[in-house]
Structure formats: C-alpha cells, structure tokens
Design a protein around this motif. Sequence first.
Motif, PDB file in Angstrom:
ATOM      1  N   ASN A  93       2.753  -8.553 -15.501  1.00 57.44           N
ATOM      2  CA  ASN A  93       1.754  -8.199 -14.488  1.00 57.44           C
ATOM      3  C   ASN A  93       0.497  -9.049 -14.612  1.00 57.44           C
ATOM      4  N   LEU A  94       0.208  -9.504 -15.821  1.00 62.20           N
ATOM      5  CA  LEU A  94      -1.040 -10.227 -16.074  1.00 62.20           C
ATOM      6  C   LEU A  94      -0.866 -11.742 -16.149  1.00 62.20           C
ATOM      7  N   VAL A  95       0.310 -12.243 -15.789  1.00 62.12           N
ATOM      8  CA  VAL A  95       0.517 -13.691 -15.775  1.00 62.12           C
ATOM      9  C   VAL A  95       0.925 -14.110 -14.368  1.00 62.12           C
ATOM     10  N   LYS A  96       0.104 -14.943 -13.754  1.00 63.94           N
ATOM     11  CA  LYS A  96       0.381 -15.502 -12.425  1.00 63.94           C
ATOM     12  C   LYS A  96       0.701 -16.965 -12.646  1.00 63.94           C
ATOM     13  N   GLY A  97       1.957 -17.347 -12.473  1.00 67.64           N
ATOM     14  CA  GLY A  97       2.387 -18.696 -12.838  1.00 67.64           C
ATOM     15  C   GLY A  97       2.333 -18.812 -14.350  1.00 67.64           C
ATOM     16  N   THR A  98       1.405 -19.628 -14.837  1.00 68.32           N
ATOM     17  CA  THR A  98       1.218 -19.716 -16.295  1.00 68.32           C
ATOM     18  C   THR A  98      -0.188 -19.266 -16.688  1.00 68.32           C
ATOM     19  N   ARG A  99      -0.943 -18.749 -15.725  1.00 72.11           N
ATOM     20  CA  ARG A  99      -2.334 -18.350 -15.952  1.00 72.11           C
ATOM     21  C   ARG A  99      -2.440 -16.849 -16.179  1.00 72.11           C
ATOM     22  N   VAL A 100      -3.167 -16.457 -17.229  1.00 65.89           N
ATOM     23  CA  VAL A 100      -3.418 -15.038 -17.486  1.00 65.89           C
ATOM     24  C   VAL A 100      -4.529 -14.589 -16.547  1.00 65.89           C
ATOM     25  N   ILE A 101      -4.295 -13.471 -15.844  1.00 61.67           N
ATOM     26  CA  ILE A 101      -5.273 -12.913 -14.914  1.00 61.67           C
ATOM     27  C   ILE A 101      -5.745 -11.565 -15.449  1.00 61.67           C
ATOM     28  N   THR A 102      -6.794 -11.046 -14.853  1.00 64.41           N
ATOM     29  CA  THR A 102      -7.310  -9.734 -15.258  1.00 64.41           C
ATOM     30  C   THR A 102      -6.511  -8.632 -14.564  1.00 64.41           C
ATOM     31  N   LEU A 103      -6.628  -7.435 -15.089  1.00 65.22           N
ATOM     32  CA  LEU A 103      -5.990  -6.282 -14.445  1.00 65.22           C
ATOM     33  C   LEU A 103      -6.580  -6.083 -13.055  1.00 65.22           C
ATOM     34  N   GLU A 104      -7.876  -6.294 -12.909  1.00 67.03           N
ATOM     35  CA  GLU A 104      -8.516  -6.146 -11.603  1.00 67.03           C
ATOM     36  C   GLU A 104      -7.901  -7.114 -10.586  1.00 67.03           C
ATOM     37  N   GLU A 105      -7.681  -8.368 -11.008  1.00 64.92           N
ATOM     38  CA  GLU A 105      -7.066  -9.344 -10.107  1.00 64.92           C
ATOM     39  C   GLU A 105      -5.643  -8.917  -9.759  1.00 64.92           C
ATOM     40  N   ARG A 106      -4.922  -8.402 -10.739  1.00 64.37           N
ATOM     41  CA  ARG A 106      -3.549  -7.933 -10.488  1.00 64.37           C
ATOM     42  C   ARG A 106      -3.557  -6.809  -9.459  1.00 64.37           C
ATOM     43  N   LEU A 107      -4.486  -5.878  -9.600  1.00 65.26           N
ATOM     44  CA  LEU A 107      -4.551  -4.749  -8.669  1.00 65.26           C
ATOM     45  C   LEU A 107      -4.954  -5.213  -7.270  1.00 65.26           C
ATOM     46  N   GLN A 108      -5.841  -6.203  -7.179  1.00 64.81           N
ATOM     47  CA  GLN A 108      -6.197  -6.757  -5.867  1.00 64.81           C
ATOM     48  C   GLN A 108      -4.977  -7.387  -5.201  1.00 64.81           C
ATOM     49  N   ARG A 109      -4.149  -8.073  -5.999  1.00 64.99           N
ATOM     50  CA  ARG A 109      -2.937  -8.692  -5.461  1.00 64.99           C
ATOM     51  C   ARG A 109      -1.891  -7.637  -5.082  1.00 64.99           C
ATOM     52  N   SER A 110      -2.053  -6.412  -5.578  1.00 64.85           N
ATOM     53  CA  SER A 110      -1.081  -5.335  -5.358  1.00 64.85           C
ATOM     54  C   SER A 110      -1.544  -4.334  -4.315  1.00 64.85           C
ATOM     55  N   ILE A 111      -2.583  -4.672  -3.576  1.00 63.90           N
ATOM     56  CA  ILE A 111      -3.192  -3.715  -2.656  1.00 63.90           C
ATOM     57  C   ILE A 111      -2.204  -3.202  -1.608  1.00 63.90           C
ATOM     58  N   ALA A 112      -1.199  -3.982  -1.253  1.00 62.64           N
ATOM     59  CA  ALA A 112      -0.228  -3.555  -0.233  1.00 62.64           C
ATOM     60  C   ALA A 112       0.817  -2.589  -0.796  1.00 62.64           C
ATOM     61  N   LEU A 113       0.874  -2.458  -2.114  1.00 67.09           N
ATOM     62  CA  LEU A 113       1.847  -1.534  -2.718  1.00 67.09           C
ATOM     63  C   LEU A 113       1.433  -0.092  -2.464  1.00 67.09           C
ATOM     64  N   PRO A 114       2.398   0.821  -2.449  1.00 66.13           N
ATOM     65  CA  PRO A 114       2.047   2.237  -2.332  1.00 66.13           C
ATOM     66  C   PRO A 114       1.132   2.672  -3.490  1.00 66.13           C
ATOM     67  N   ARG A 115       0.257   3.617  -3.205  1.00 67.76           N
ATOM     68  CA  ARG A 115      -0.706   4.114  -4.193  1.00 67.76           C
ATOM     69  C   ARG A 115      -0.030   4.523  -5.492  1.00 67.76           C
ATOM     70  N   ARG A 116       1.106   5.177  -5.401  1.00 67.37           N
ATOM     71  CA  ARG A 116       1.837   5.644  -6.586  1.00 67.37           C
ATOM     72  C   ARG A 116       2.204   4.477  -7.509  1.00 67.37           C
ATOM     73  N   GLN A 117       2.619   3.365  -6.927  1.00 65.69           N
ATOM     74  CA  GLN A 117       2.984   2.204  -7.736  1.00 65.69           C
ATOM     75  C   GLN A 117       1.754   1.552  -8.358  1.00 65.69           C
ATOM     76  N   ARG A 118       0.649   1.487  -7.613  1.00 62.78           N
ATOM     77  CA  ARG A 118      -0.586   0.934  -8.187  1.00 62.78           C
ATOM     78  C   ARG A 118      -1.077   1.801  -9.338  1.00 62.78           C
ATOM     79  N   GLU A 119      -0.986   3.104  -9.183  1.00 66.09           N
ATOM     80  CA  GLU A 119      -1.391   4.014 -10.268  1.00 66.09           C
ATOM     81  C   GLU A 119      -0.502   3.829 -11.494  1.00 66.09           C
ATOM     82  N   ARG A 120       0.777   3.595 -11.267  1.00 65.71           N
ATOM     83  CA  ARG A 120       1.706   3.371 -12.380  1.00 65.71           C
ATOM     84  C   ARG A 120       1.339   2.088 -13.139  1.00 65.71           C
ATOM     85  N   ILE A 121       0.931   1.058 -12.399  1.00 61.06           N
ATOM     86  CA  ILE A 121       0.497  -0.192 -13.030  1.00 61.06           C
ATOM     87  C   ILE A 121      -0.734   0.069 -13.909  1.00 61.06           C
TER      88      ILE A 121
END
Length: 161
Positions: free
Chosen positions: A122-150
């Motif tokens: 979840n925290l690696v985009k390509g070969t770059r480590v991202i923050t949890l906040e960035e991961r959650l921003q990229r996951s905004i289209a996911l259902p709330r339940r899945q974002r909460e699970r992350i």
Amino acid sequence: MREEDCIRLLRRAGCSEGVIAHCRAVRDLALTYGSDPLVDRDLVEAGALLHDIGRGVTHDLRHAEAGGAICRSFGVDEAIAAIVERHIGAGLTADECSLLGLVPRDCVPRTLEEKIVAHADNLVKGTRVITLEERLQRSIALPRRQRERICRLAQEVELFR
C-alpha cells in the motif's frame, strides 16, 4: 526462498523489470517491520518479492488471484501463495471478491506476515515509498469500508516498525 529464486520465478511468470523493481521496493519496506521475533522475516521477504507475480498475466485486480495460482503451480509454499492472494489493499472479503468478478473467497490478510506485505505494498507506488495520507488520497474512490480497512491495517502494522 532466496531472492534469486523469487526473481527467477517472477521472470518465469512473465513479469517485467518494472514489476520486479516494485517487488524489491515492497520487500525492502516490508522488512523494516520485521525486527520483532514474532515476524517470520524469510516469509515476509519471499511473500513481498512474489506478491505481484500475477502481473505477468494481468495488471487488474485479478493479479492477486492469478498470482496465488501461479505460486501453487510452481510449487511455492502455501504460506507465500496466501500472501500473494491477500495483498490487495487491506484485503477483500468473499462478498467483495464476488462483486468484483473474482472467486468468492476471503482474501483478507490474517497472519502478521500477510498484513505486513499488504501494508508495505500500500505504501509503495512504483519504487517510491509514499505516506499513508497519499495512499488514502489515491484510494478515495474505494468504498468507505475498504478505506477504513486500509487505515486499521496501517495502525496494526506500524506498531512493528
């Protein structure tokens, strides 16, 4: 499994050098959570290296399901195959799998090693480590339940860093 064995299997499965570089980056991050004696570092390393083996077949959500099947066909340990199948986001329930056209089975990470690899991915985009906040921003289209699970997965795994 040694790194060389895992890389050989990734290539045999048709994975690109980009996928292999991503898998190495996930492995490197995942191992930062492996200092606790409860963690099987060898399992984390092999699972992280092979987590995207299914991308040799497809780059959509089915890559996890395909990856588990590939691992089993190559005779890879079942614990590693389970990591591969359960690494999507923070996992998918059987109902979610069914709704997505996947085999309706529970693919939520259960073991500590499965959770570590899913979180690291979840925290690696390509070969770059991202923050949890960035991961959650990229996951905004996911259902709330899945974002909460992350988020819950991150809270649990971050205790091991």
